[in-house]
Design an enzyme around this catalytic site. Structure first.
Site, PDB file in Angstrom:
ATOM      1  N   CYS A  47      -2.172   9.166   2.619  1.00 43.30           N
ATOM      2  CA  CYS A  47      -1.894   8.623   1.284  1.00 43.30           C
ATOM      3  C   CYS A  47      -3.041   8.893   0.318  1.00 43.30           C
ATOM      4  CB  CYS A  47      -1.631   7.131   1.377  1.00 43.30           C
ATOM      5  SG  CYS A  47      -2.975   6.237   2.175  1.00 43.30           S
ATOM      6  N   GLU A  87       4.622  12.944  -5.030  1.00 39.82           N
ATOM      7  CA  GLU A  87       3.819  13.051  -3.810  1.00 39.82           C
ATOM      8  C   GLU A  87       4.496  14.038  -2.847  1.00 39.82           C
ATOM      9  OE1 GLU A  87       3.991   9.683  -1.099  1.00 39.82           O
ATOM     10  OE2 GLU A  87       1.810   9.761  -0.876  1.00 39.82           O
ATOM     11  N   GLU A  89       0.894  -1.170   0.000  1.00 38.40           N
ATOM     12  CA  GLU A  89       0.000   0.000   0.000  1.00 38.40           C
ATOM     13  C   GLU A  89       0.927   1.214   0.000  1.00 38.40           C
ATOM     14  OE1 GLU A  89      -3.235  -0.309  -0.085  1.00 38.40           O
ATOM     15  OE2 GLU A  89      -3.466  -2.426   0.395  1.00 38.40           O
TER      16      GLU A  89
HETATM   17  P1  NAD Z   1       8.699   4.499   4.381  1.00 44.73           P
HETATM   18  O1  NAD Z   1       8.601   3.636   3.176  1.00 44.73           O
HETATM   19  O2  NAD Z   1       9.900   5.310   4.576  1.00 44.73           O
HETATM   20  O3  NAD Z   1       8.549   3.617   5.730  1.00 44.73           O
HETATM   21  C1  NAD Z   1       7.479   2.729   5.911  1.00 44.73           C
HETATM   22  C2  NAD Z   1       7.923   1.597   6.820  1.00 44.73           C
HETATM   23  O4  NAD Z   1       8.932   0.838   6.163  1.00 44.73           O
HETATM   24  C3  NAD Z   1       8.535   2.074   8.134  1.00 44.73           C
HETATM   25  O5  NAD Z   1       8.140   1.203   9.169  1.00 44.73           O
HETATM   26  C4  NAD Z   1      10.023   1.924   7.878  1.00 44.73           C
HETATM   27  O6  NAD Z   1      10.771   1.755   9.058  1.00 44.73           O
HETATM   28  C5  NAD Z   1      10.045   0.658   7.040  1.00 44.73           C
HETATM   29  N1  NAD Z   1      11.254   0.467   6.251  1.00 44.73           N
HETATM   30  C6  NAD Z   1      12.221   1.347   5.953  1.00 44.73           C
HETATM   31  N2  NAD Z   1      13.167   0.770   5.192  1.00 44.73           N
HETATM   32  C7  NAD Z   1      12.762  -0.515   4.987  1.00 44.73           C
HETATM   33  C8  NAD Z   1      13.302  -1.613   4.249  1.00 44.73           C
HETATM   34  N3  NAD Z   1      14.440  -1.510   3.585  1.00 44.73           N
HETATM   35  N4  NAD Z   1      12.623  -2.774   4.244  1.00 44.73           N
HETATM   36  C9  NAD Z   1      11.437  -2.891   4.905  1.00 44.73           C
HETATM   37  N5  NAD Z   1      10.892  -1.887   5.623  1.00 44.73           N
HETATM   38  C10 NAD Z   1      11.539  -0.709   5.654  1.00 44.73           C
HETATM   39  O7  NAD Z   1       7.386   5.372   4.317  1.00 44.73           O
HETATM   40  P2  NAD Z   1       6.983   6.574   5.270  1.00 44.73           P
HETATM   41  O8  NAD Z   1       7.702   7.768   4.842  1.00 44.73           O
HETATM   42  O9  NAD Z   1       7.081   6.141   6.668  1.00 44.73           O
HETATM   43  O10 NAD Z   1       5.431   6.692   4.960  1.00 44.73           O
HETATM   44  C11 NAD Z   1       4.927   7.597   4.062  1.00 44.73           C
HETATM   45  C12 NAD Z   1       4.550   6.912   2.781  1.00 44.73           C
HETATM   46  O11 NAD Z   1       3.602   5.878   3.042  1.00 44.73           O
HETATM   47  C13 NAD Z   1       3.890   7.847   1.823  1.00 44.73           C
HETATM   48  O12 NAD Z   1       4.382   7.642   0.529  1.00 44.73           O
HETATM   49  C14 NAD Z   1       2.425   7.448   1.888  1.00 44.73           C
HETATM   50  O13 NAD Z   1       1.699   7.781   0.744  1.00 44.73           O
HETATM   51  C15 NAD Z   1       2.533   5.981   2.108  1.00 44.73           C
HETATM   52  N6  NAD Z   1       1.290   5.463   2.697  1.00 44.73           N
HETATM   53  C16 NAD Z   1       0.473   4.665   1.935  1.00 44.73           C
HETATM   54  C17 NAD Z   1      -0.737   4.209   2.452  1.00 44.73           C
HETATM   55  C18 NAD Z   1      -1.670   3.339   1.631  1.00 44.73           C
HETATM   56  O14 NAD Z   1      -2.579   2.740   2.207  1.00 44.73           O
HETATM   57  N7  NAD Z   1      -1.517   3.257   0.324  1.00 44.73           N
HETATM   58  C19 NAD Z   1      -1.109   4.567   3.743  1.00 44.73           C
HETATM   59  C20 NAD Z   1      -0.254   5.391   4.475  1.00 44.73           C
HETATM   60  C21 NAD Z   1       0.950   5.825   3.945  1.00 44.73           C
END
Ligand code: NAD
Length: 525
Positions: free
Chosen positions: A294, A392, A260
């Site tokens: 998001c 975004e 997601e």
């Molecule tokens: P991010 O991808 O930086 O982090 C998300 C999660 O992934 C965190 O828990 C982080 O610690 C973990 N992570 C980081 N590196 C990783 C790796 N190498 N392998 C596995 N996990 C890892 O995202 P963010 O900045 O925390 O969140 C914002 C983003 O999330 C935005 O782009 C937003 O649009 C998206 N989002 C999408 C939805 C949806 O339902 N489509 C909902 C909420 C947020």
């Protein structure tokens, strides 16, 4: 709250000690992850920084508990899930404080998280027994054979969650995963571990066996990959680039994953829309959770006949929003998550302004309100090459453009690598639905920015293109977490022609039987 007065703990029901007890687990090293609140930018506590071995052990432990949970049966699991929803609702005051403390969002936006979990838990609690059970399917030769499909939990589900909705997104996938009989290991974002720890403890209170759910805290690039290597399925929510690495790793391990991811969501205002209503909807969509949603619209396309009237209303409503960091209901827009994100949002507005965009309202950091507060911002005339036009922003920033026809609005809406959520504003719902079919997004909301789609928990939600893979909510959101097994039975011995027939005659017989089978299939469909 005024950032310059005292500690943030003066205003919340959470004490530093209470947080300490939530994050009390230790990893194999003494390393701790420091957690800060965006409300004042002070450190509020530290949690364990799990290392790969710790993650592996955590998964092993929950795996040991999983068979007993599976054996409890779907009815019992559904009741526990439902009870969990009640507990979240009953404890909402404390959960709201915690979510606000970690994210800096307003109380009403934190409430949306609580309500989401209550809705999701009650939906899956009620639907569970219908979603999980043996299914009879059509056999190869009707009468001579049959097929039954049985379902098993996949085993251990890893949930990787972002910071923007730490309560909702650590639990919304965990709920159907648990209902299906899986164990769950949740990895919250580094900035918001306490909410996940607190809500996971309510699962045990609701009746989930001790040790079936674990929260592993720590650095994402260490804990995330280790988790993906140890679990049987990963439900990831986060940014698109991280999502790609998650998919690659899941692919290498040959486990399933749902992703997601981000969006650059379009909002279309048609020539028959009520511009006042559309403007209120655009405000709600674009500035909920300070735009860190998001599903939030970041691109608005308005029919040229309504453009000026819509802009007047949209700017007017936006200017009326109040900013603040308070643990009471009141301010309309809260803080961004941290300084780096506030910088990114500011830079993207500045770049757009430098390349000729007009900032109609907002466009400033408001350190007087909170260290990372940014004003709700509306821009027009954004250059197509500007990052703000296509990437975004994930902040309280939205661009507005006039369009001369529905076709142009749809073309521009679809001119994006993302495809998460769109909304269409019209006086004619049927027309809106027809247009919705032309928009390349996983969800299209008519006359609402996102809530009507998100809260329809019986309907699937997810993105296409760079917005992700797979769906949460509804039966689709449940099916991710089960493995099917087909049990096919030949009633009268093996399905093969009698040995007494020559190969030629047997081939003819098979051709005839296949023809009969096709006719039966057509007749039944
Ligand atoms: P991010 O991808 O930086 O982090 C998300 C999660 O992934 C965190 O828990 C982080 O610690 C973990 N992570 C980081 N590196 C990783 C790796 N190498 N392998 C596995 N996990 C890892 O995202 P963010 O900045 O925390 O969140 C914002 C983003 O999330 C935005 O782009 C937003 O649009 C998206 N989002 C999408 C939805 C949806 O339902 N489509 C909902 C909420 C947020």
């Amino acid at each position: 709250m005024n950032a310059s007065t005292g500690s943030v703990f003066d205003e919340t029901r959470f004490s530093a000690d209470r947080l300490g007890s939530l994050g009390g687990a230790t990893g194999s090293t003494d390393e701790r992850l420091r957690v800060r609140t965006p409300i004042t930018d002070e450190e509020i506590g530290t949690v364990a920084s799990f290392q790969p071995d710790d993650v592996e052990r955590a998964v092993e432990r929950v795996r040991e508990r999983q068979p007993a949970w599976e054996a409890m049966g779907i009815q019992t699991r559904a009741e526990i899930v439902d009870r969990f929803g009640d507990l979240v609702s009953n404890r909402r005051a404390q959960l709201l404080d915690l979510v606000q403390l970690e994210t800096g969002k307003t109380r009403q936006h934190a409430l949306e998280e609580v309500l989401d979990i209550v809705l999701t838990a009650s939906y899956y609690g009620a639907a569970g027994p219908k979603l999980f059970g043996d299914e009879r399917r059509r056999g190869a030769i009707p009468g001579a054979s049959d097929a039954v499909v049985t379902y098993d939990p996949v085993g251990v589900v890893g949930v990787i969650a972002p910071w923007n909705y730490p309560l909702t997104l650590s639990m919304t996938d965990a709920i159907p995963a648990l209902l299906a009989g899986n164990a769950v290991v949740c990895k919250p974002d580094e900035r918001t571990p306490y909410t996940a720890l607190a809500v996971a403890s309510l699962l045990e209170e609701a009746g989930v066996p001790d040790g079936l759910v674990r929260v592993v805290t720590g650095d994402g690039s260490t804990v995330g990959p280790s988790l993906i290597d140890a679990v049987d399925y990963v439900a990831f929510t986060g940014g698109t680039e991280t999502g790609r690495t998650v998919a690659e790793r899941a692919g290498r391990n040959l486990i399933g994953c749902s992703l997601e991811l981000g969006g650059k969501n379009p909002l279309l205002v048609l020539d028959d829309a009520d511009v006042e209503v559309a403007a209120r909807g655009a405000v709600k969509g674009a500035f909920t959770n300070a735009g860190q949603l998001c599903l939030a619209p970041e691109r608005v396309y308005v029919h040229e006949d309504r453009y000026e009237a819509f802009l007047d209303a949209f700017v007017g409503e936006t200017r009326a929003l109040t900013l603040g960091c308070s643990f009471e209901y009141g301010p309309d827009v809260g803080s961004l998550i941290d300084g780096a994100h506030a910088e990114r949002v500011g830079t993207s507005v500045d770049e757009a302004r430098d390349s000729g965009a007009s900032v109609l309202t907002g466009g400033r950091r408001r350190r007087d309100v909170g260290p990372f507060v940014y004003e709700p911002t509306i821009v027009t005339d954004v250059d197509a090459d500007c990052p703000l036009a296509s990437e975004e922003t994930f902040g309280p920033v939205v661009s507005v453009s006039p369009v001369s026809s529905v076709d142009e609005a749809v073309d521009r809406a679809n001119d994006s690598a993302y495809g998460l959520n769109a909304s269409v504003w019209t006086g004619n719902v049927e027309r809106g639905r027809e247009i919705a079919r032309q928009i390349d997004c996983g969800t299209v909301c008519i006359n609402d920015p996102y809530t009507v789609g998100w809260a329809a928990v019986d309907a699937p939600m997810g993105g296409v293109g760079d917005s992700g893979l797979g769906r949460r909510h509804g039966p689709e959101g449940f099916d991710r977490f089960v493995e099917s097994r087909t049990i096919a039975t030949a009633r009268y011995g093996p399905l093969e022609p009698p040995a007494s027939l020559s190969n030629r005659t047997a081939a003819r017989l098979l051709a005839v039987l296949t023809g009969v089978q096709r006719r039966i299939v057509r007749w039944r469909s």
